[in-house]
Design an enzyme around this catalytic site. Structure first.
Site, PDB file in Angstrom:
ATOM      1  N   ILE A   1      -3.197  -5.710   4.604  1.00 22.49           N
ATOM      2  CA  ILE A   1      -3.383  -6.844   5.287  1.00 22.49           C
ATOM      3  C   ILE A   1      -1.983  -7.472   6.071  1.00 22.49           C
ATOM      4  CG2 ILE A   1      -2.971  -8.701   3.482  1.00 22.49           C
ATOM      5  CD1 ILE A   1      -5.743 -10.107   4.439  1.00 22.49           C
TER       6      ILE A   1
ATOM      7  N   ASN B   1       3.762   0.616  -6.766  1.00 17.96           N
ATOM      8  CA  ASN B   1       4.539  -0.402  -7.673  1.00 17.96           C
ATOM      9  C   ASN B   1       3.701  -0.697  -8.940  1.00 17.96           C
ATOM     10  OD1 ASN B   1       6.399  -0.923  -5.479  1.00 17.96           O
ATOM     11  ND2 ASN B   1       4.989  -2.372  -4.692  1.00 17.96           N
TER      12      ASN B   1
ATOM     13  N   GLY C   1       7.479  -5.186  -8.368  1.00 16.10           N
ATOM     14  CA  GLY C   1       6.526  -5.576  -7.109  1.00 16.10           C
ATOM     15  C   GLY C   1       5.104  -5.679  -7.133  1.00 16.10           C
TER      16      GLY C   1
ATOM     17  N   SER D   1       1.522  -6.962  -7.442  1.00 12.35           N
ATOM     18  CA  SER D   1       0.879  -8.192  -7.568  1.00 12.35           C
ATOM     19  C   SER D   1      -0.674  -7.897  -7.544  1.00 12.35           C
ATOM     20  CB  SER D   1       1.284  -8.599  -6.128  1.00 12.35           C
ATOM     21  OG  SER D   1       0.787  -8.237  -5.095  1.00 12.35           O
TER      22      SER D   1
ATOM     23  N   HIS E   1      -2.866   1.247  -6.865  1.00 14.43           N
ATOM     24  CA  HIS E   1      -3.028   1.228  -5.280  1.00 14.43           C
ATOM     25  C   HIS E   1      -1.773   2.205  -4.952  1.00 14.43           C
ATOM     26  CE1 HIS E   1      -1.357  -2.742  -5.874  1.00 14.43           C
ATOM     27  NE2 HIS E   1      -0.568  -2.554  -5.015  1.00 14.43           N
TER      28      HIS E   1
END
Ligand code: AMP
Length: 115
Positions: free
Chosen positions: A34, A88, A94, A96, A101
């Protein structure tokens, strides 16, 4: 592993949150990030919920292999022969969203080391 009702990416797998899906396989899903950080920025996830890539490797190495193959196919579909595949792992690195993924990043020159 069953879906986590609080997990954003489980909701994308279920179709409850919209995403721009670019590729689907039996065990994986690929959709555009996104907030793209490169001309190609696609996230590749397993349909099943696993917190991070290490947990996925432990639970289902065949799904991790399929995820890496999906990333390769995404890059080919995007017409890029060089790309970064980034997992990550942990908040300090990093991460979140705690549904594993792989970021497929490409379409521009990359620098090293990452920030
Ligand atoms: P990370 O920080 O490695 O956990 O990556 C999470 C990624 O998910 C970030 O690059 C976000 O831009 C991306 N993201 C968050 N929400 C969505 C969404 N609804 N659809 C697509 N990508 C998202």
């Amino acid at each position: 592993m069953s879906p986590d009702p609080d997990c954003l990416f489980c909701k994308i797998v279920a179709g409850a949150v919209p995403a721009t899906v670019v590729l689907e396989t039996r065990r994986t899903l690929a959709f555009r990030d996104i907030s793209p950080q490169a001309p190609t920025h696609v996230l590749v996830i397993p349909r099943d919920h696993h917190r991070d890539v290490a947990e996925l490797a432990d639970a289902s190495p065949e799904t991790l292999a399929e995820l890496v193959d999906t990333a390769r196919a995404v890059a080919a579909d995007e017409g890029i022969d060089a790309y970064r595949l980034v997992f990550n792992t942990g908040a300090q690195a990093g991460q979140s969203v705690f549904h594993v993924h792989g970021h497929v990043l490409g379409g521009r020159a990359m620098t090293w080391p990452p920030g």
